[in-house]
Each structure stands twice: as C-alpha cells, then as structure tokens.
Motif scaffolding. Structure first.
Motif, PDB file in Angstrom:
ATOM      1  N   VAL A  12       0.842  -1.200   0.000  1.00 31.97           N
ATOM      2  CA  VAL A  12       0.000   0.000   0.000  1.00 31.97           C
ATOM      3  C   VAL A  12       0.878   1.251   0.000  1.00 31.97           C
ATOM      4  CG1 VAL A  12      -1.622   1.337   1.413  1.00 31.97           C
ATOM      5  CG2 VAL A  12      -2.023  -1.094   1.019  1.00 31.97           C
ATOM      6  N   LEU A  13       1.947   1.246   0.800  1.00 34.85           N
ATOM      7  CA  LEU A  13       2.853   2.390   0.824  1.00 34.85           C
ATOM      8  C   LEU A  13       3.525   2.592  -0.531  1.00 34.85           C
ATOM      9  CD1 LEU A  13       4.558   2.040   4.320  1.00 34.85           C
ATOM     10  CD2 LEU A  13       2.881   3.750   3.607  1.00 34.85           C
ATOM     11  N   VAL A  14       3.905   1.515  -1.198  1.00 36.56           N
ATOM     12  CA  VAL A  14       4.504   1.619  -2.532  1.00 36.56           C
ATOM     13  C   VAL A  14       3.501   2.222  -3.509  1.00 36.56           C
ATOM     14  CG1 VAL A  14       5.319   0.288  -4.519  1.00 36.56           C
ATOM     15  CG2 VAL A  14       6.201  -0.212  -2.251  1.00 36.56           C
ATOM     16  N   ALA A  15       2.269   1.760  -3.448  1.00 39.51           N
ATOM     17  CA  ALA A  15       1.245   2.275  -4.364  1.00 39.51           C
ATOM     18  C   ALA A  15       0.969   3.753  -4.113  1.00 39.51           C
ATOM     19  CB  ALA A  15      -0.039   1.462  -4.224  1.00 39.51           C
ATOM     20  N   LEU A  16       0.814   4.137  -2.856  1.00 39.67           N
ATOM     21  CA  LEU A  16       0.527   5.535  -2.536  1.00 39.67           C
ATOM     22  C   LEU A  16       1.715   6.443  -2.850  1.00 39.67           C
ATOM     23  CD1 LEU A  16      -1.415   5.189   0.834  1.00 39.67           C
ATOM     24  CD2 LEU A  16      -2.333   5.713  -1.424  1.00 39.67           C
ATOM     25  N   GLY A  17       2.906   6.015  -2.500  1.00 37.47           N
ATOM     26  CA  GLY A  17       4.092   6.814  -2.775  1.00 37.47           C
ATOM     27  C   GLY A  17       4.367   6.946  -4.267  1.00 37.47           C
ATOM     28  N   GLY A  18       4.248   5.852  -4.978  1.00 39.68           N
ATOM     29  CA  GLY A  18       4.461   5.886  -6.430  1.00 39.68           C
ATOM     30  C   GLY A  18       3.449   6.761  -7.138  1.00 39.68           C
ATOM     31  N   GLN A  19       2.210   6.652  -6.718  1.00 38.72           N
ATOM     32  CA  GLN A  19       1.156   7.486  -7.298  1.00 38.72           C
ATOM     33  C   GLN A  19       1.408   8.950  -6.988  1.00 38.72           C
ATOM     34  OE1 GLN A  19      -1.423   8.930  -5.127  1.00 38.72           O
ATOM     35  NE2 GLN A  19      -2.460   9.920  -6.808  1.00 38.72           N
ATOM     36  N   GLY A  20       1.872   9.235  -5.784  1.00 40.14           N
ATOM     37  CA  GLY A  20       2.174  10.607  -5.408  1.00 40.14           C
ATOM     38  C   GLY A  20       3.312  11.193  -6.230  1.00 40.14           C
ATOM     39  N   ASP A  27       1.755  17.378 -12.248  1.00 41.97           N
ATOM     40  CA  ASP A  27       1.158  18.643 -11.818  1.00 41.97           C
ATOM     41  C   ASP A  27       1.839  19.094 -10.532  1.00 41.97           C
ATOM     42  OD1 ASP A  27      -0.387  20.836 -11.389  1.00 41.97           O
ATOM     43  OD2 ASP A  27      -2.261  19.758 -11.075  1.00 41.97           O
ATOM     44  N   GLN A  28       2.830  19.953 -10.663  1.00 39.96           N
ATOM     45  CA  GLN A  28       3.650  20.354  -9.529  1.00 39.96           C
ATOM     46  C   GLN A  28       2.927  21.279  -8.556  1.00 39.96           C
ATOM     47  OE1 GLN A  28       7.330  21.894 -11.082  1.00 39.96           O
ATOM     48  NE2 GLN A  28       7.767  20.010 -12.175  1.00 39.96           N
ATOM     49  N   ASP A  29       1.775  21.795  -8.943  1.00 31.68           N
ATOM     50  CA  ASP A  29       1.036  22.717  -8.076  1.00 31.68           C
ATOM     51  C   ASP A  29       0.166  22.008  -7.050  1.00 31.68           C
ATOM     52  OD1 ASP A  29       2.119  24.892  -9.377  1.00 31.68           O
ATOM     53  OD2 ASP A  29       0.508  24.954 -10.863  1.00 31.68           O
ATOM     54  N   LYS A  30      -0.006  20.703  -7.170  1.00 32.76           N
ATOM     55  CA  LYS A  30      -0.846  19.942  -6.237  1.00 32.76           C
ATOM     56  C   LYS A  30      -0.005  18.878  -5.535  1.00 32.76           C
ATOM     57  CE  LYS A  30      -5.084  20.590  -8.843  1.00 32.76           C
ATOM     58  NZ  LYS A  30      -6.183  19.921  -9.539  1.00 32.76           N
ATOM     59  N   VAL A  33      -1.178  14.557  -0.464  1.00 37.60           N
ATOM     60  CA  VAL A  33      -1.187  14.228   0.963  1.00 37.60           C
ATOM     61  C   VAL A  33      -0.039  14.911   1.710  1.00 37.60           C
ATOM     62  CG1 VAL A  33      -0.988  12.314   2.604  1.00 37.60           C
ATOM     63  CG2 VAL A  33      -2.312  12.026   0.516  1.00 37.60           C
ATOM     64  N   LEU A  34       1.077  15.069   1.061  1.00 42.22           N
ATOM     65  CA  LEU A  34       2.231  15.681   1.715  1.00 42.22           C
ATOM     66  C   LEU A  34       2.259  17.197   1.541  1.00 42.22           C
ATOM     67  CD1 LEU A  34       5.083  13.130   0.928  1.00 42.22           C
ATOM     68  CD2 LEU A  34       3.690  13.337   2.979  1.00 42.22           C
ATOM     69  N   GLY A  35       1.136  17.794   1.268  1.00 42.72           N
ATOM     70  CA  GLY A  35       1.075  19.233   1.094  1.00 42.72           C
ATOM     71  C   GLY A  35       1.429  20.016   2.341  1.00 42.72           C
ATOM     72  N   TRP A  36       1.300  19.418   3.490  1.00 39.76           N
ATOM     73  CA  TRP A  36       1.607  20.085   4.753  1.00 39.76           C
ATOM     74  C   TRP A  36       3.105  20.178   5.009  1.00 39.76           C
ATOM     75  CZ3 TRP A  36       4.346  17.193   8.232  1.00 39.76           C
ATOM     76  CH2 TRP A  36       4.363  15.815   8.025  1.00 39.76           C
ATOM     77  N   VAL A  37       3.907  19.418   4.277  1.00 28.60           N
ATOM     78  CA  VAL A  37       5.353  19.415   4.479  1.00 28.60           C
ATOM     79  C   VAL A  37       5.943  20.695   3.883  1.00 28.60           C
ATOM     80  CG1 VAL A  37       7.507  18.210   3.921  1.00 28.60           C
ATOM     81  CG2 VAL A  37       5.435  16.906   4.406  1.00 28.60           C
ATOM     82  N   GLY A  40       8.480  23.001  -0.350  1.00 29.51           N
ATOM     83  CA  GLY A  40       8.165  23.062  -1.767  1.00 29.51           C
ATOM     84  C   GLY A  40       8.274  21.738  -2.499  1.00 29.51           C
ATOM     85  N   PHE A  41       8.484  21.866  -3.806  1.00 27.53           N
ATOM     86  CA  PHE A  41       8.473  20.712  -4.700  1.00 27.53           C
ATOM     87  C   PHE A  41       9.493  19.648  -4.305  1.00 27.53           C
ATOM     88  CE2 PHE A  41      10.275  18.691  -8.494  1.00 27.53           C
ATOM     89  CZ  PHE A  41       9.170  17.984  -8.939  1.00 27.53           C
ATOM     90  N   ALA A  42      10.712  20.066  -4.034  1.00 26.68           N
ATOM     91  CA  ALA A  42      11.777  19.100  -3.727  1.00 26.68           C
ATOM     92  C   ALA A  42      11.458  18.296  -2.470  1.00 26.68           C
ATOM     93  CB  ALA A  42      13.113  19.811  -3.569  1.00 26.68           C
ATOM     94  N   ALA A  43      10.968  18.960  -1.449  1.00 23.12           N
ATOM     95  CA  ALA A  43      10.635  18.262  -0.207  1.00 23.12           C
ATOM     96  C   ALA A  43       9.489  17.283  -0.418  1.00 23.12           C
ATOM     97  CB  ALA A  43      10.277  19.266   0.876  1.00 23.12           C
ATOM     98  N   HIS A  44       8.500  17.677  -1.200  1.00 26.23           N
ATOM     99  CA  HIS A  44       7.376  16.777  -1.472  1.00 26.23           C
ATOM    100  C   HIS A  44       7.827  15.565  -2.278  1.00 26.23           C
ATOM    101  CE1 HIS A  44       4.806  20.615  -1.060  1.00 26.23           C
ATOM    102  NE2 HIS A  44       4.886  19.992   0.110  1.00 26.23           N
ATOM    103  N   LEU A  45       8.657  15.816  -3.281  1.00 29.77           N
ATOM    104  CA  LEU A  45       9.161  14.716  -4.103  1.00 29.77           C
ATOM    105  C   LEU A  45       9.984  13.739  -3.270  1.00 29.77           C
ATOM    106  CD1 LEU A  45       9.402  13.509  -6.944  1.00 29.77           C
ATOM    107  CD2 LEU A  45      11.436  14.909  -7.266  1.00 29.77           C
ATOM    108  N   ILE A  46      10.877  14.257  -2.452  1.00 33.54           N
ATOM    109  CA  ILE A  46      11.693  13.388  -1.591  1.00 33.54           C
ATOM    110  C   ILE A  46      10.809  12.625  -0.611  1.00 33.54           C
ATOM    111  CG2 ILE A  46      13.421  13.416   0.258  1.00 33.54           C
ATOM    112  CD1 ILE A  46      14.786  15.709  -1.322  1.00 33.54           C
ATOM    113  N   GLY A  47       9.801  13.286  -0.079  1.00 32.39           N
ATOM    114  CA  GLY A  47       8.883  12.614   0.841  1.00 32.39           C
ATOM    115  C   GLY A  47       8.186  11.434   0.190  1.00 32.39           C
ATOM    116  N   TYR A  48       7.670  11.637  -1.025  1.00 27.46           N
ATOM    117  CA  TYR A  48       7.001  10.538  -1.721  1.00 27.46           C
ATOM    118  C   TYR A  48       7.980   9.418  -2.072  1.00 27.46           C
ATOM    119  CZ  TYR A  48       2.571  13.006  -2.257  1.00 27.46           C
ATOM    120  OH  TYR A  48       1.381  13.625  -2.025  1.00 27.46           O
ATOM    121  N   LEU A  49       9.197   9.786  -2.452  1.00 31.96           N
ATOM    122  CA  LEU A  49      10.195   8.763  -2.757  1.00 31.96           C
ATOM    123  C   LEU A  49      10.568   7.955  -1.515  1.00 31.96           C
ATOM    124  CD1 LEU A  49      12.485  10.732  -5.233  1.00 31.96           C
ATOM    125  CD2 LEU A  49      10.891   8.882  -5.779  1.00 31.96           C
ATOM    126  N   VAL A  50      10.653   8.618  -0.370  1.00 33.25           N
ATOM    127  CA  VAL A  50      10.958   7.915   0.884  1.00 33.25           C
ATOM    128  C   VAL A  50       9.823   6.953   1.239  1.00 33.25           C
ATOM    129  CG1 VAL A  50      11.234   8.239   3.372  1.00 33.25           C
ATOM    130  CG2 VAL A  50      12.547   9.621   1.787  1.00 33.25           C
TER     131      VAL A  50
END
Length: 73
Positions: A12-20, A27-30, A33-37, A40-50
């Motif tokens: 489930v984590l792989v599916a959610l992270g990969g989809q994110g 769409d970099q403006d949305k 789930v990690l919008g609260w982090v 910006g973009f780099a932090a969100h991307l790293i979060g989803y990759l983690v």
C-alpha cells in the motif's frame, strides 16, 4: 499471518508513494497528501520517494519472513 499484513502495508505504501510521485511530476502545483510538508516541490518529491522506498523494503522483508515461515512448517 502477521507478516502477510506487513507485506500488504508495504505494498500500500509503494502504491501511494508511487502514485504521489507520478502525480507530483505531472502537476507540480498539487502536492497531495504531503502538502503540509514545508519546503516546496523538492521536499514533497523526496517525501514521496521515501514513502515508496520504505514500502518496498517493508514488503520485501515481510515476503522473506513469509517464505521462511512456510519453509519451517
């Protein structure tokens, strides 16, 4: 049975992270789930990759434990 649940959680984590990651790259403006982090973009991307990496490791570990449990029977 408990390792199967850990494996499902990892998948489930792989599916959610990969989809994110995919959604964020399209769409970099949305940030989703990690919008609260903050950060910006780099932090969100790293979060989803983690999240994706943790899910993959968890699912792999649990799969090995399930196989060992089956072999021990």
């Amino acid at each position: 049975m408990k390792y199967v649940l850990w494996q499902v959680l990892g998948m489930v984590l792989v599916a959610l992270g990969g989809q994110g990651v995919i959604r964020l790259l399209i769409d970099q403006d949305k940030p989703g789930v990690l919008g609260w982090v903050p950060g910006g973009f780099a932090a969100h991307l790293i979060g989803y990759l983690v999240v994706t990496a943790v899910g993959g490791v968890l699912a792999g570990w649990a799969a090995e434990r399930v196989q060992k449990a089956k072999a021990g029977r």
